[in-house]
Motif scaffolding. Structure first.
Motif, PDB file in Angstrom:
ATOM      1  N   PRO C  28      -1.549  -2.479  10.681  1.00 39.03           N
ATOM      2  CA  PRO C  28      -2.266  -3.482  10.652  1.00 39.03           C
ATOM      3  C   PRO C  28      -3.803  -3.573  11.116  1.00 39.03           C
ATOM      4  O   PRO C  28      -4.826  -3.514  10.660  1.00 39.03           O
ATOM      5  N   ILE C  29      -3.728  -3.111  12.434  1.00 34.84           N
ATOM      6  CA  ILE C  29      -4.880  -3.080  13.521  1.00 34.84           C
ATOM      7  C   ILE C  29      -5.646  -1.808  12.863  1.00 34.84           C
ATOM      8  O   ILE C  29      -7.126  -2.083  12.833  1.00 34.84           O
ATOM      9  N   VAL C  31      -5.955  -0.437   9.914  1.00 38.49           N
ATOM     10  CA  VAL C  31      -6.458  -0.962   8.707  1.00 38.49           C
ATOM     11  C   VAL C  31      -7.692  -1.868   8.881  1.00 38.49           C
ATOM     12  O   VAL C  31      -8.827  -1.349   8.350  1.00 38.49           O
ATOM     13  N   VAL C  32      -7.588  -2.537   9.807  1.00 40.04           N
ATOM     14  CA  VAL C  32      -8.649  -3.699   9.952  1.00 40.04           C
ATOM     15  C   VAL C  32      -9.896  -2.685  10.525  1.00 40.04           C
ATOM     16  O   VAL C  32     -11.067  -2.910   9.969  1.00 40.04           O
TER      17      VAL C  32
END
Lengths: 297, 359, 272
Positions: C28-29, C31-32
């Motif tokens: 997720p990190i 992706v951000v």
């Protein structure tokens, strides 16, 4: 011989008073915490028996109406769901954290500290940003589901806006609280126990179940509490990953304060949350104290 | 009193909760003397030291430094300094700043400070280490820093709380000699707390043996060793053979009816239970002289330890004496004795001490 | 002991879980961070590198205002909680009185209280005494929340200090207060600095408590992010999130580095 006349005795300093410095240092912080934390909690308890007028302003009172309202199915269901989701998330965290802590503690070698740092650092990234990134990853057109479909999962499979999505969010948010105490427990564990276990029980799985798990039970129990407490009160995961039909007690509290303007009811929900957690926590403390006493014996 | 004591403890008592740590202790420590307080752990020696330093208040009694009552004066108002057991070196300061700490507090000018610190570092052999950080020092060097930091203030009395306990044996021996030399050089009164009797005997001019919060005996090392006041001192300092029996008319009757001449003491009722002590090295095995007390016993054990040999001889049922002999002419005895023999022992009457029987 | 152990068969299953876990943790990190550099508005398709969302962030006066506000809150909370927390840690450990042990217990409660409870209670208190929610109320609440952390971290440090060091200072002419100032505080300095940095990072990232106690304007940055992701996706948030992530990592690194600068090693777990 030395004479000890009364005049001489009057002359010398009287018995020194115990220093007040430590109390003086303790006082400001204690007063601060009493005013801004304890009295705030008490005020919340008091307001949970209060009423609102037609304009939505809260008033102190002595009604049990707010508490009775919590028994209604609409509320009871959400409260029950919160505990189920938080419980599920704690158990899943435990299942993930055991192998991870085991690998790092016993096979991490000189990379142990680096690996633990690699787990802790993302935890310090902003919680909202992390949850938001997690929701993008788990979205219908996100990498996880696209990979799953490529491997033959049905196109209807979806994670966001389901109960599973909420639990996944809670796990992602708080798993670090499970890994740290478990890792600490495994670090303390005597490795020769595992060696002995291999001789006694044979297979690695049996050794894990009969040796590793019992000797790290304290860490696991602490981890369960540390995940369960914040997970029960969380409302971001349910909002970003669960949608309107999967709300938890935190979302209800948020609604009562920001949308519905029914503070007394919100206070009752808050007090209920706190009370249930305190009951669980005291159970844990009793348990761990008993474990300690057994360990002493 | 002809001269003012450097330190006088006058009937001090101190309890912690229900346990009495120091029980009515009175002591006079003379100026310029190296004074040791010796005893097992929990005997009250450290608590007494802390009351001299000002870290603890006595419940009753008073503490006098150079004749001045300082009983309730805080530590920073007393002209004494302490070398702590853990050394308590200030980790965030350099060696020189550690040593200069007390001078700075008292507003000694910078130049004088620097000069005195330099001289003190020379004295404790830390020349050239002034700018080192404590964490780069060895245990022995940290101890020297602690010593210099205390002595540089020219205290009337220097208190040392088990200062050598954390060092290994070799370094401890070396520091014993060095501390003594430093004390002679600076002429400051040293009050030294230790549980190690060798240390106390070697280093001190006089010592107090403490037990259970009380002073059992005060005297020179020779006094305490040769003429122990009671069974505790006799047992704690060196090794003693203590024989317990019944006293009557200058004789001690041991179990089994064996009877020994012992020094007679006035006022001791016939039939009292008393102990008599003889040091192992004061017992002879041959070449007896006239006037010695002679007794016969069975050799039970021979322990060879290089320079000396210890024989365990049973002189009465359940009463064994250990006899220490220098191995000057060892082969002779080895041929003669294998164990089980009946042999003769003897000691000079003045070497047998009658001890007050302690409960 | 460890040597003999590592010769054993590797636990492949557990290793696989660990690798998957790290993937899950960082995906997720990543992706951000990745989509903050996307040239298009899409959050699913990467079209090409561009810094347009960072430019958009720095051009947004509202967001920059929130950033400044968040930094101010963190600074106030850091200073306030360090002053009160250091005093508390010293007092609790050293005074054996009832006040100390009572304070020690009270300080543990905020740590186990879910943030939402702290948030609601603080909001109720401010409303109850008629204090309108504003930038001042967030700061008060964040100081309160941080005191417990500072005290708990420093308590074990104070307890680990050698009490003879303070006595030595008094022996050399210090009053008790001077001994604390000249000897105890310098000895605690690395731990104090490290916890100050940690508190700064935690308060800066805090959302729940700020959400319940802040006024309408200005809003702390996390509260702004919350409204943004709640009401429609904006890639600017990816840029903000990435910057905050970099800031947090830098601060945590600094917190770990500080004690080493003083020549003392502290493990991560001691700080947390």
């Amino acid at each position: 011989m030395l004479t000890r006349e009364p005049e001489v005795r009057q002359d010398r300093p009287t018995k020194r008073r115990r220093t007040r410095l430590w109390s003086a240092l303790t006082l400001p912080g204690t007063v601060w915490m009493s005013v801004f934390f304890l009295s705030a909690l008490l005020l919340t308890v008091a307001l949970s028996f209060g009423t609102t007028d037609d304009l939505g302003n809260p008033h102190f009172g002595s009604t049990l109406a707010n508490w009775a309202q919590l028994g209604e199915p609409a509320y009871a269901k959400v409260i029950f769901r919160s505990f189920v989701y938080a419980g599920l998330a704690s158990v899943i965290c435990l299942l993930i954290a055991y192998p991870v802590a085991y690998v790092i503690a016993l096979h991490g070698g000189r990379y142990k500290h680096a690996l633990i740092a690699a787990i802790v650092v993302p935890f310090f990234a902003n919680y909202l940003v992390r949850m938001y990134g997690w929701s993008t990853v788990l979205a219908d057109d996100g990498p996880v589901l696209r990979a799953a479909r490529a491997l033959g999962a049905p196109p209807s499979l979806t994670i966001l806006n389901t109960g599973f999505g909420v639990v996944a969010g809670l796990v992602y948010g708080f798993v670090v609280f499970m890994i740290l105490p478990l890792y600490a427990a495994m670090e303390r564990m005597d490795v020769s126990l595992i060696e002995a276990g291999r001789d006694l029980y044979g297979g690695p799985l049996r050794t894990f179940l009969f040796v590793t798990v019992p000797s790290t039970r304290q860490g696991a129990l602490a981890g369960l509490v540390l995940v369960f407490l914040p997970a029960t009160g969380d409302f971001v995961s349910a909002q970003l990953l669960g949608g309107p039909n999967q709300i938890m007690i935190g979302n209800l509290i948020q609604q009562k304060f920001f949308d519905g303007q029914n503070w007394p009811l919100g206070c009752a929900l808050t007090v209920l949350l706190m009370a249930l957690l305190v009951v669980g926590l005291s159970g844990y403390l009793r348990r761990s104290r008993r474990d300690e006493q057994e360990a002493v014996r | 009193m002809s001269e003012t004591s450097a330190v006088r403890l006058d009937g001090i008592t101190k309890s912690f909760g229900s346990s009495v740590a120091v029980d009515d202790v009175t002591l006079d420590i003379r100026p310029g003397e190296f004074f040791a307080m010796l005893g097992p752990s929990g005997c009250g020696k450290t608590t007494s030291l802390r009351m001299i330093a000002g870290f603890a208040d006595p419940d009753s009694g008073s503490v006098l430094l150079g004749g001045e009552d300082v009983t309730y004066l805080p530590p920073n108002k007393r002209n004494v300094n302490t070398v702590f057991q853990s050394y308590a070196v200030f980790e965030h300061l350099s060696v020189a700043d550690n040593v200069a700490f007390g001078l700075k507090r008292r507003g000694v000018p910078r130049d004088e400070r620097r000069e005195r610190v330099g001289r003190m570092l020379d004295l404790v052999q830390l020349t050239g280490m002034a700018n080192r950080r404590p964490r780069t020092l060895s245990g022995g060097q940290r101890q020297r820093v602690a010593l210099a930091r205390a002595l540089v203030n020219r205290p009337k009395v220097l208190l040392l709380d088990e200062p050598l306990a954390a060092l290994d044996l070799k370094l401890r021996r070396q520091m014993q000699v060095e501390l003594k030399q430093i004390q002679r050089e600076v002429g400051v009164t040293f009050v030294f707390v230790t549980h190690d009797q060798d240390e106390a005997l070697t280093m001190s001019d006089r010592l107090a043996v403490m037990n259970g919060g009380r002073v059992a005996q005060v005297g020179t090392p020779e006094d305490v060793y040769e003429r122990p006041a009671d069974a505790f001192v006799a047992g704690f300092i060196g090794t003693s053979n203590v024989m317990t029996g019944t006293y009557a008319d200058g004789r001690l009757t041991l179990p089994g009816g064996v009877s020994l001449p012992v020094p007679s003491r006035l006022g001791l009722a016939a039939g009292s239970r008393v102990g008599a002590a003889v040091r192992p090295e004061k017992i002879w095995l041959s070449d007896f002289e006239d006037g010695m007390v002679q007794i016969r016993g069975t050799l039970r054990e021979t322990v060879y330890s290089g320079a000396t040999t210890t024989y365990l001889v049973e002189i009465a049922p359940g009463v064994q004496l250990s006899v220490l002999e220098q191995n000057i002419d060892r082969s002779r005895r080895e041929e003669r004795w294998t164990g089980g023999e009946i042999i003769d022992l003897a000691w000079k009457p003045e070497h047998c001490l009658l001890l007050c029987e302690t409960a | 002991m460890r040597r003999a152990f590592s010769r054993r068969r590797k636990p492949w299953f557990a290793i696989a879980v660990t690798v998957a876990f790290f993937g899950m943790l960082y995906l997720p990190i990543v992706v951000v961070a990745l989509f903050s550099l996307n040239s298009q508005k899409s959050l699913t398709v990467f079209k090409g590198f561009s810094l347009r969302w960072y430019r958009a962030f720095f051009a947004d006066h509202d967001l920059i205002g929130s950033l400044g506000f968040s930094l101010r809150i963190s600074a106030v909370a850091m200073i306030g909680s360090i002053v009160l927390g250091v005093a508390l840690a010293l007092g609790i450990v050293r005074s054996r009185g009832k006040l100390g042990s009572a304070a020690g217990l009270v300080l543990l409660i905020p740590l186990i209280t879910p943030e939402i409870v702290t948030g609601v209670a603080s909001a109720m208190l401010f409303k109850g005494v008629g204090l309108p929610l504003s930038s001042g109320t967030v700061m008060l609440a964040e100081v309160t929340f941080s005191i417990s952390y500072v005290t708990v971290i420093l308590r074990s440090r104070v307890a680990a200090l050698n009490p003879e060091v303070e006595e030595a200072a008094m022996d050399l002419g210090c009053s008790r207060f001077q001994a604390v100032r000249l000897v105890t505080l310098p000895a605690l300095l690395p731990a104090i600095l490290a916890s100050a940095i940690l508190i700064f990072a935690m308060v800066f990232d805090d959302f729940v408590l700020a959400y319940f106690t802040t006024g309408v304007t200005p809003q702390p940055l996390p509260v702004r992010i919350y409204s943004a992701i709640r009401f429609g996706v904006q890639p600017t948030i990816n840029a903000v999130g990435t910057l905050m992530l970099i800031g947090s990592i830098a601060l945590i690194g600094l917190a770990l580095l500080v004690p080493r600068l003083f020549g003392r090693r502290e493990s991560l777990s001691q700080l947390l």
